[in-house]
Enzyme design. Sequence first.
Site, PDB file in Angstrom:
ATOM      1  N   GLU A   1      11.205  54.449  60.514  1.00  0.00           N
ATOM      2  CA  GLU A   1      11.629  55.412  59.491  1.00  0.00           C
ATOM      3  C   GLU A   1      13.125  55.584  59.659  1.00  0.00           C
ATOM      4  O   GLU A   1      13.577  56.319  60.546  1.00  0.00           O
ATOM      5  CB  GLU A   1      10.908  56.760  59.710  1.00  0.00           C
TER       6      GLU A   1
ATOM      7  N   GLU B   1       4.508  56.516  57.001  1.00  0.00           N
ATOM      8  CA  GLU B   1       3.915  57.644  57.703  1.00  0.00           C
ATOM      9  C   GLU B   1       3.107  58.455  56.702  1.00  0.00           C
ATOM     10  O   GLU B   1       3.243  58.308  55.490  1.00  0.00           O
ATOM     11  CB  GLU B   1       5.012  58.514  58.339  1.00  0.00           C
TER      12      GLU B   1
ATOM     13  N   ASN C   1      16.710  65.879  63.151  1.00  0.00           N
ATOM     14  CA  ASN C   1      16.725  66.795  62.006  1.00  0.00           C
ATOM     15  C   ASN C   1      15.404  67.544  61.783  1.00  0.00           C
ATOM     16  O   ASN C   1      15.419  68.673  61.296  1.00  0.00           O
ATOM     17  CB  ASN C   1      17.164  66.057  60.734  1.00  0.00           C
TER      18      ASN C   1
HETATM   19  P1  NAD Z   1      19.676  57.865  66.076  1.00  0.00           P
HETATM   20  O1  NAD Z   1      19.368  56.537  65.518  1.00  0.00           O
HETATM   21  O2  NAD Z   1      21.000  58.080  66.690  1.00  0.00           O
HETATM   22  O3  NAD Z   1      18.607  58.258  67.221  1.00  0.00           O
HETATM   23  C1  NAD Z   1      17.241  58.300  66.945  1.00  0.00           C
HETATM   24  C2  NAD Z   1      16.467  58.257  68.247  1.00  0.00           C
HETATM   25  O4  NAD Z   1      16.566  56.958  68.826  1.00  0.00           O
HETATM   26  C3  NAD Z   1      16.954  59.224  69.322  1.00  0.00           C
HETATM   27  O5  NAD Z   1      15.841  59.808  69.961  1.00  0.00           O
HETATM   28  C4  NAD Z   1      17.717  58.321  70.274  1.00  0.00           C
HETATM   29  O6  NAD Z   1      17.756  58.806  71.593  1.00  0.00           O
HETATM   30  C5  NAD Z   1      16.890  57.063  70.201  1.00  0.00           C
HETATM   31  N1  NAD Z   1      17.584  55.833  70.594  1.00  0.00           N
HETATM   32  C6  NAD Z   1      18.896  55.531  70.455  1.00  0.00           C
HETATM   33  N2  NAD Z   1      19.131  54.286  70.905  1.00  0.00           N
HETATM   34  C7  NAD Z   1      17.947  53.788  71.326  1.00  0.00           C
HETATM   35  C8  NAD Z   1      17.541  52.537  71.896  1.00  0.00           C
HETATM   36  N3  NAD Z   1      18.417  51.536  72.096  1.00  0.00           N
HETATM   37  N4  NAD Z   1      16.247  52.359  72.199  1.00  0.00           N
HETATM   38  C9  NAD Z   1      15.341  53.347  71.975  1.00  0.00           C
HETATM   39  N5  NAD Z   1      15.667  54.545  71.452  1.00  0.00           N
HETATM   40  C10 NAD Z   1      16.968  54.767  71.131  1.00  0.00           C
HETATM   41  O7  NAD Z   1      19.386  58.883  64.892  1.00  0.00           O
HETATM   42  P2  NAD Z   1      19.748  60.440  64.806  1.00  0.00           P
HETATM   43  O8  NAD Z   1      21.218  60.550  64.720  1.00  0.00           O
HETATM   44  O9  NAD Z   1      19.004  61.173  65.853  1.00  0.00           O
HETATM   45  O10 NAD Z   1      19.097  60.825  63.400  1.00  0.00           O
HETATM   46  C11 NAD Z   1      19.699  60.602  62.188  1.00  0.00           C
HETATM   47  C12 NAD Z   1      19.219  59.336  61.557  1.00  0.00           C
HETATM   48  O11 NAD Z   1      17.793  59.349  61.451  1.00  0.00           O
HETATM   49  C13 NAD Z   1      19.717  59.162  60.132  1.00  0.00           C
HETATM   50  O12 NAD Z   1      20.089  57.833  59.913  1.00  0.00           O
HETATM   51  C14 NAD Z   1      18.512  59.522  59.283  1.00  0.00           C
HETATM   52  O13 NAD Z   1      18.509  58.976  58.004  1.00  0.00           O
HETATM   53  C15 NAD Z   1      17.404  59.022  60.127  1.00  0.00           C
HETATM   54  N6  NAD Z   1      16.145  59.692  59.774  1.00  0.00           N
HETATM   55  C16 NAD Z   1      15.166  58.982  59.102  1.00  0.00           C
HETATM   56  C17 NAD Z   1      13.997  59.609  58.712  1.00  0.00           C
HETATM   57  C18 NAD Z   1      12.927  58.860  57.975  1.00  0.00           C
HETATM   58  O14 NAD Z   1      11.791  59.329  57.964  1.00  0.00           O
HETATM   59  N7  NAD Z   1      13.200  57.749  57.330  1.00  0.00           N
HETATM   60  C19 NAD Z   1      13.801  60.958  59.018  1.00  0.00           C
HETATM   61  C20 NAD Z   1      14.802  61.646  59.702  1.00  0.00           C
HETATM   62  C21 NAD Z   1      15.973  60.999  60.084  1.00  0.00           C
END
Ligand code: NAD
Length: 485
Positions: free
Chosen positions: A251, A459, A154
Amino acid sequence: MAYDIQPTASHFIDGAYVEDTTGTPIPVICPVSEEEIARVYAATPAIIEKALAAAKRAQVAWAKMTGTERGRVLRKAADMIRERNHDLSVLETNDTGKPLQETLVADATSAADALEYFGGIAGSLTGEHVQLGEDFVYTRREALGVCVGIGAWNYPTQIAAWKGAPALACGNAMVFKPSETTPLCALKVAEILHEAGAPAGIYNVVQGMGEVGHALITDPRVAKVSLTGSVPTGRKVYAAAAEGIRHVTMELGGKSPLVIFDDANLEDAVGGAILGNFYSSGQVCSNGTRVFVQKGIKEAFLKRLSERLAHVKMGDPLDESVNFGPLVNAKQLEIVQGFIAKGVDEGARLVCGGEREGTRGYFLQPTVFADVTDTMTIAREEIFGPVLSVLDFEDEDEVLARANETDFGLAAGVFTNDLSRAHRMVAGFEAGTCYINTYNLAPVEAPFGGSKLSGVGRENSKNAVDHYSEMKSVYVAMTPVEAPF
Ligand code: NAD
């Protein structure tokens, strides 16, 4: 000159673009045209090895530089990002579908803020001196080594810098893996940092899915992982990091409450609910998606919210007058539509929106549900789309208990003109990032992060320094050693 959407190569390692087309292809799909606009390839084991080896080698000399020298590089990169903001924002809009109106002010500029802030404090990072009679202890603040950053889709540019800036300020090297959904802009952060003087290998970007992330964080050369992503991914990454007792920052997702009391300024409360639900088409982790509205103000709130939502302008996100873009991809559109259908099935009242807009592009109308109850799926699970749920409440104790009745704890907000109540509420919220009479601002000077399932560590702010460095204690004896025998 605008940037080409197709990057020079998939990865940026050791100060240069690197390609290896034997990796799994990752198409970049435009969320508006649904067409492939670029293609990168997931990192192969050889690419992962190259990145980690470069980071490991480069970190030693980087940590030996003074903080002021390191900070100068970061601040120069910040200036370059600001100069190139327009082109970077256009690229970010192509990658994510977020309106240019937003990316111009919230993405590359936020990355520049982080680089400027951590560049500014790099020279003032210190240990301390503890006098113990004639003896004394001093502490050295030391870099952790090679840090891995893993991003969500995002805020790709922002996430790349929010992790990179404090890591580099503290003397670490970084290998960053962007989300496979939005692989483009982190490469630009790497390119600019290198141009600004970061030595080759200090900030590397490799592409790939979860397997690449897993390979990075389980490598013995890696000291820390910082993830921005969902809770299920957080569990996996945290567990993998635990194997090697690595430092972590998590995060993760949220289902944050936004509480609006009768005495709140109605326009501000509606504005806060809009910022907390519809910015970036609702794809923001800290969104206040459970909007608790006190009974006396509820109908006025819904009326004014509907009126203001009539000003949504959906369309080509590259048109600067457009203020509402598509969702990032077809999968996310389907997920959010599924939640909307559940909301209707479980008896919530659909006040507006709920439909896909057009047939091309992943556009979904901003959606408002009223009469939502605590047990409904839309009030319990993170949706990550433009869906706002209004829940009714009567008094403060009741709403605080209900606001906290969730496993998440990322953010929380309150709108009221009663000063004491506002502070009581935030003291009671089980959330890492709280707001009084506003919502969703994330300045680099303030810690940002979650409690409970929403995360570990913070962060931004001086707090982030503690998550990218560790203290070494040095006991210095000034007197003879007294041994028992
Ligand atoms: P996601 O969890 O599907 O993926 C996040 C990242 O993790 C990607 O780069 C993905 O390739 C990687 N990943 C997936 N499986 C992994 C593994 N087993 N080992 C290592 N890396 C792995 O999240 P998304 O769909 O890309 O983003 C949306 C989510 O992120 C939502 O839940 C949102 O709330 C969260 N988010 C949190 C913050 C925060 O600062 N708290 C900010 C933005 C988004």
